[in-house]
Design a protein around this motif. Structure first.
Motif, PDB file in Angstrom:
ATOM      1  N   PHE B 467       0.708  -1.098  -0.263  1.00 26.46           N
ATOM      2  CA  PHE B 467       0.031   0.219  -0.118  1.00 26.46           C
ATOM      3  C   PHE B 467       0.375   1.011   0.225  1.00 26.46           C
ATOM      4  O   PHE B 467       1.678   1.748   0.770  1.00 26.46           O
ATOM      5  CB  PHE B 467      -0.537   0.137   0.748  1.00 26.46           C
ATOM      6  N   LYS B 554      -3.936   7.543  -9.704  1.00 28.46           N
ATOM      7  CA  LYS B 554      -4.373   7.612 -10.331  1.00 28.46           C
ATOM      8  C   LYS B 554      -5.929   7.189  -9.668  1.00 28.46           C
ATOM      9  O   LYS B 554      -6.352   6.391  -8.831  1.00 28.46           O
ATOM     10  CB  LYS B 554      -3.683   6.269 -11.335  1.00 28.46           C
ATOM     11  N   ALA B 569      -5.045   4.923  -6.561  1.00 27.11           N
ATOM     12  CA  ALA B 569      -4.222   3.518  -6.972  1.00 27.11           C
ATOM     13  C   ALA B 569      -2.863   4.012  -7.457  1.00 27.11           C
ATOM     14  O   ALA B 569      -2.854   4.765  -8.503  1.00 27.11           O
ATOM     15  CB  ALA B 569      -4.759   2.245  -7.699  1.00 27.11           C
ATOM     16  N   THR B 570      -1.861   3.770  -7.406  1.00 21.70           N
ATOM     17  CA  THR B 570      -0.835   3.788  -8.146  1.00 21.70           C
ATOM     18  C   THR B 570      -0.056   2.569  -8.753  1.00 21.70           C
ATOM     19  O   THR B 570      -0.292   1.850  -8.565  1.00 21.70           O
ATOM     20  CB  THR B 570       0.473   5.224  -7.546  1.00 21.70           C
ATOM     21  N   ILE B 571       0.757   2.073  -9.737  1.00 21.28           N
ATOM     22  CA  ILE B 571       2.130   1.452  -9.537  1.00 21.28           C
ATOM     23  C   ILE B 571       2.883   1.847  -9.736  1.00 21.28           C
ATOM     24  O   ILE B 571       4.163   3.045 -10.094  1.00 21.28           O
ATOM     25  CB  ILE B 571       1.201   1.611 -11.959  1.00 21.28           C
ATOM     26  N   GLY B 575       6.270  -1.859 -11.948  1.00 20.90           N
ATOM     27  CA  GLY B 575       4.915  -2.624 -12.660  1.00 20.90           C
ATOM     28  C   GLY B 575       3.612  -3.191 -11.976  1.00 20.90           C
ATOM     29  O   GLY B 575       2.927  -3.806 -12.327  1.00 20.90           O
ATOM     30  N   LYS B 576       4.061  -3.471 -10.942  1.00 22.42           N
ATOM     31  CA  LYS B 576       2.252  -3.664  -9.956  1.00 22.42           C
ATOM     32  C   LYS B 576       1.005  -2.525  -9.229  1.00 22.42           C
ATOM     33  O   LYS B 576       2.226  -1.444  -9.026  1.00 22.42           O
ATOM     34  CB  LYS B 576       2.903  -4.666  -8.813  1.00 22.42           C
ATOM     35  N   ILE B 577       0.185  -3.047  -9.170  1.00 27.41           N
ATOM     36  CA  ILE B 577      -0.492  -1.764  -8.405  1.00 27.41           C
ATOM     37  C   ILE B 577      -0.661  -1.931  -6.951  1.00 27.41           C
ATOM     38  O   ILE B 577      -0.421  -3.131  -6.520  1.00 27.41           O
ATOM     39  CB  ILE B 577      -1.855  -1.889  -8.870  1.00 27.41           C
ATOM     40  N   LEU B 579      -2.287   0.725  -3.420  1.00 27.89           N
ATOM     41  CA  LEU B 579      -3.382   0.555  -3.771  1.00 27.89           C
ATOM     42  C   LEU B 579      -2.797   1.999  -2.565  1.00 27.89           C
ATOM     43  O   LEU B 579      -1.775   2.162  -1.881  1.00 27.89           O
ATOM     44  CB  LEU B 579      -4.674   0.784  -2.510  1.00 27.89           C
TER      45      LEU B 579
END
Lengths: 151, 782
Positions: B467, B554, B569-571, B575-577, B579
């Motif tokens: 997170f 985002k 959320a963000t990357i 490359g994974k997301i 929250l």
């Protein structure tokens, strides 16, 4: 005049569904889905689609067709073996992914063959279904994407 | 003549004026020969008016008078609807030229130049006045026409000094000789000179950009930042010095690019403020008050998305200051204050944030009155009201549904309260505080982030979930050794508490709050992220803490709107997301909710031995299994009885139709875990009667008419939402001082009190609703 409509078709619980191909951006293998804690049960999670964050909706669950396809909603640890298809759909103001079991063919129909859903159809399906086309075997159920995404 | 310093403001003025002039010119040319189109005339009138208005703020009297004369003529043209004949068209074009030359002069030398425009102005005036007789007009007009070029030469040619200009003024007719141009060819000649002028036009150095384009650029920079993060991460795993060096370069360039792009999106807060003098004037007149506005730091810049988000909250506070703060002139003079009230707006940058203060010198807010009102509304009990500090009392004005206005006026009380201001600011991670002195005035202090799109955030793990916690909401990080943590983490009621420098810090376990079904790794250390949510502190316990990095925020899709624990959320680099945690939302999910409620809980706990003299009306009832419970009458809307048949089940929840609304029911015996009710009724103790105040006698009927009907206590959550507590049996209403006799022993109870010599559990409405209808509570808040 009879127009030709094209549909992207797929299966959930062996039932044949279709959505207007104009609203389909692409179909992808399920990449890694990041689950969202506390989210509604029909939301599988988020994927990173080339830098865009896309919400994945578990269509089976959304349609009220029983337990979720995606293991992520019941077990946050995503099953590595699990592979489903995501249909990335685009409506005028958003983009989202629909998790489905299997992808079918692209089918074409003339609009005069379109039939409204039977009045006796109940449940969530009734609200989310636009209508159906009869196939040689069974029906192709056409979903209303806007309504599916509107939660 | 004093020279102007060519700063950004002047540049902007020049840019805008040139743009307006071009427009005017074009429209005049279009109009010439055609009958006057009022729409077109209005357009050029407005453009000229803008120039005039702008130079009113600058020491450019000459420009202003020329523009003013031109504006007058256009105004007459508009009203009289007569054809724009060539003479008038050329005189207008001359005006355009004259203005352009003055602007060029200003740009070059910082002052208006020594040229005189009196003749041009006279020509403009005469063209307007003399329009009645056409022949006469042309005669006068010609006289008038002769002059302008002279003035222009005076303006345009710096070599000619003030003397010449003076002569021009004195003997206008002679001047054409000093100019090569012939009056009859004014138009052509001027147009040739016109096009040479803009070579140094400042509009070459600035362009107007579509906001959407800017947003897209910002988005792309966001993507670049993400790609950079990924690249840097990758480079760490590959031991290649070339790659490392390239990455460093990429890192620098990206950071600079990010900074520059952020700058292009900055707008000064003046874009909002400039509307306030008008708003204030209108409001002041409407409420019969006199208000003077004072603004400082109008050039303070913010990202445009932030600016957009604070527009409404700021306006609301300004309205509030005038409606509730500043007194009428009569009251002010009786208090020895100047008749005119003062509203001050002040903005400045501080530590990467923007601070805004809005203050008035009016009534001030009386914390005592706030407490009383809060008690009346059932937000506070007498005990709680005693305990809270002044600052906390001021915060009451941000409570939902709170209003001190005695009556609804057209200025306030339209159902939009300060709570909306607060929630709006919270959505952009801003905060608001109030400070007030009775009779002296009120001050609202806002803290706003500069930008929203790219923010620094701490990446934290809970299990293998990652997170991002925005740095803005992080107060500090605390790491405890496991052995130490066993000693230092105490349990206070049911909640774990850590003593941070003597202060009690409630702990929230991220994995529990988010219902993450992960086995917590057996870690040696416990990481506590001290979070400031809405000025209330709590410790978020996570498994592991990574570094702080820039993340690109985002938004989450619409389907996730109700998941309040996350702001987006963000990357991440891999490359994974991840929250992004919303501090306030998470606090709500964890049940630590607002600052006020939490402090009240602590206040209640520490007030265990305290008695207050206040007598309170308390409704006594059996909640289930004969448990004797109490609820303050101030929290109760009505007592009702329903036929059990009237209860309908909607979404597994019982509801009844009540006064044209649907009233959700909460069966207290279910909350408190006695499922046997109502099949087996517990023996009922004899009815005890205390002093029932006469005005409460309406409730007697309900109390006396005990039968098999459902006994329901209707409570209001806010003005629109009510719900019913189904109790086993309503006992009595007593008026007694409410004394806290002991700790609550279960959830849903605030504390124990001895009423009429019997132990009574005082209900905690908020918790009960949270248990039974968490969603309802959320929707009340939003």
């Amino acid at each position: 005049m009879t127009e030709v409509q094209q549909y992207c078709t797929f299966f959930i619980n062996k039932i044949h569904f279709g959505i207007d191909i104009k609203q389909v951006q692409e179909v992808i293998w399920s990449p890694e889905i990041t689950p969202i804690p506390l989210a509604p049960v029909h939301i599988c999670g988020l994927i990173n689609l080339r830098g865009k964050i896309v919400t994945i909706i578990d269509l089976q669950c959304r349609l009220g067709m029983g337990q979720s396809l995606s293991p992520s909603t019941s077990h946050p640890e995503l099953d590595e073996e699990f592979l489903a298809h995501n249909i990335i759909v685009q409506t005028k103001d958003e983009i989202a992914g629909l998790l489905v079991e299997d992808i079918g063919d692209m089918l074409e129909f003339t609009s005069d063959r379109f039939e409204s859903p039977p009045a006796t159809l109940a449940g969530k399906m009734r609200k989310l279904l636009r209508g159906a086309y009869s196939l040689s075997q069974g029906f192709l159920m056409i979903l209303d994407i806007e309504k599916v995404l509107k939660v | 003549m004093e020279s102007l310093e060519i700063d950004d403001d002047i540049k902007a003025f020049l840019d805008e004026s040139y743009e307006n002039l071009n427009q005017i010119e074009q429209v005049i040319l279009e109009l010439e020969g055609n009958s006057a189109n009022s729409e077109h005339l209005t357009r050029i009138y407005r453009a000229l008016h803008t120039i005039k208005g702008n130079c009113g703020f600058l020491p450019l009297p000459k420009l202003e008078s020329v523009a003013h004369a031109g504006e007058n003529l256009l105004d007459q043209l508009r009203e009289q609807h007569f054809t724009l004949n060539p003479q008038i068209a050329s005189i207008l074009l001359q005006t355009v030229d004259a203005i352009r030359q003055i602007l060029a002069q200003v740009e070059a030398t910082g002052n208006e130049g020594d040229g005189d425009c009196a003749a041009l102005i006279a020509a403009l005036q005469e063209a307007g006045v003399g329009r009645g007789g056409f022949g006469k007009e042309s005669g006068v007009g010609r006289g008038g026409f002769g002059n302008p070029p002279v003035q222009e030469s005076g303006v345009g040619e710096e070599s000619r000094g003030a003397e010449e200009a003076e002569r021009a003024e004195g003997a206008g007719e002679q001047q054409p000789t000093t100019n090569n141009r012939q009056p009859s060819t004014i138009n052509n000649q001027q147009s040739t000179t016109d096009y040479q002028l803009p070579t140094t036009n400042p509009s070459d150095s600035t362009i107007r950009v579509n906001v959407e384009l800017l947003d897209r650029v910002m988005n792309l920079v966001g993507e670049l930042v993400l790609a950079r993060n990924q690249m840097v991460r990758f480079a760490e795993t590959v031991a290649d010095s070339d790659l490392t060096a390239t990455c460093q370069r990429l890192n620098q360039v990206t950071a600079q690019l990010q900074e520059e792009v952020l700058k292009t999106r900055m707008q000064s807060i003046a874009t909002i403020w400039q509307k306030f003098p008008r708003v204030v004037r209108d409001l002041a007149i409407a409420s019969g008050k006199q208000v003077q506005v004072e603004m400082n730091g109008a050039d303070t810049e913010l990202d445009r998305t932030v600016l957009e988000a604070i527009k409404d909250p700021l306006t609301h506070i300004v309205r509030n200051c005038i409606a509730h703060g500043i007194e009428t002139p009569e009251i002010r003079s009786s208090r020895g204050k100047p008749i005119q009230g003062k509203l001050a707006l002040h903005a400045w940058h501080e530590g990467g944030t923007v601070k805004i203060e809005i203050s008035d010198d009016g009534n001030g807010i009386d914390p005592l009155q706030l407490k009383q009102q809060a008690q009346k509304l059932g937000i506070l009990s007498a005990v709680e009201a005693e305990k809270i500090t002044e600052a906390e009392a001021f915060n009451l004005i941000f409570a939902s549904g709170f209003s001190t206005a005695a009556q609804v006026t057209n200025l306030s009380g339209r159902g939009v309260g300060m709570d909306v201001v607060k929630t709006n600011l919270e959505t952009i991670d801003g905060t608001v505080e109030v400070d007030s002195q009775v009779g002296q005035g009120t001050k609202f202090k806002l803290k706003i982030p500069l930008t929203l799109a790219i923010i620094p955030a701490l990446v934290a793990y809970s299990g293998n979930h990652r997170f991002a916690i925005p740095q803005a909401s992080i107060q500090e990080l605390v790491q405890l050794e496991k052995e130490v943590s066993l000693l230092e983490i105490e349990t206070f009621y049911d909640i774990p508490i850590y003593r941070l420098r003597g202060k009690l810090l409630p702990l929230v376990y991220l994995n529990q709050t988010l219902q993450l079904q992960v086995v917590r790794a057996d870690v040696d250390t416990i990481n506590i992220v001290v979070i400031n949510a809405d000025n209330y502190y709590f410790g978020l316990v996570v498994d592991q803490i990574q570094d702080i990095q820039d993340i690109v925020v985002k938004p989450l899709g619409k389907q996730l709107r109700d998941v309040s624990a996350f702001a987006g959320a963000t990357i991440l680099g891999d490359g994974k997301i991840a929250l992004i945690i919303d501090a306030v939302g998470l606090a709500n999910c964890a049940g630590v909710t607002s600052q006020l409620q939490q402090q009240l809980a602590i206040a209640t706990a520490t007030a265990l031995e305290e008695r207050t003299g206040d007598r309170q009306s308390i409704l006594l009832f059996h909640g289930g299994s004969g448990a004797r419970m109490g609820l303050l009458m101030s929290q109760i809307f009505r007592l009702e009885e329903f036929d059990p048949i009237a209860v309908e089940i909607v979404a597994d929840r019982p509801v009844v139709q009540y006064r044209n609304t649907i009233l959700p029911l909460i069966y207290l015996h279910q909350i408190f875990g006695n499922s046997d009710f109502p099949e087996s009724r517990t023996p009922q103790p004899p009815l005890t009667r205390g002093a029932i105040s006469p005005q409460l006698s309406w409730a007697r009927e309900v109390i006396n008419g005990q039968n098999d009907r459902l006994q329901v206590i209707v409570v209001e959550l806010d003005r629109e939402r009510s719900l019913g507590l189904v109790v086993e049996r309503i006992l009595d209403i007593v008026e007694e001082p409410l004394a806290i006799a002991g700790h609550a022993t279960r959830s849903g109870i605030l504390y124990l009190a001895a009423i009429q010599g019997q132990v009574t559990e005082i209900l905690d409405l908020h918790t009960i609703v949270q248990i039974a209808y968490p969603y309802l509570l959320q929707s009340v808040k939003s």
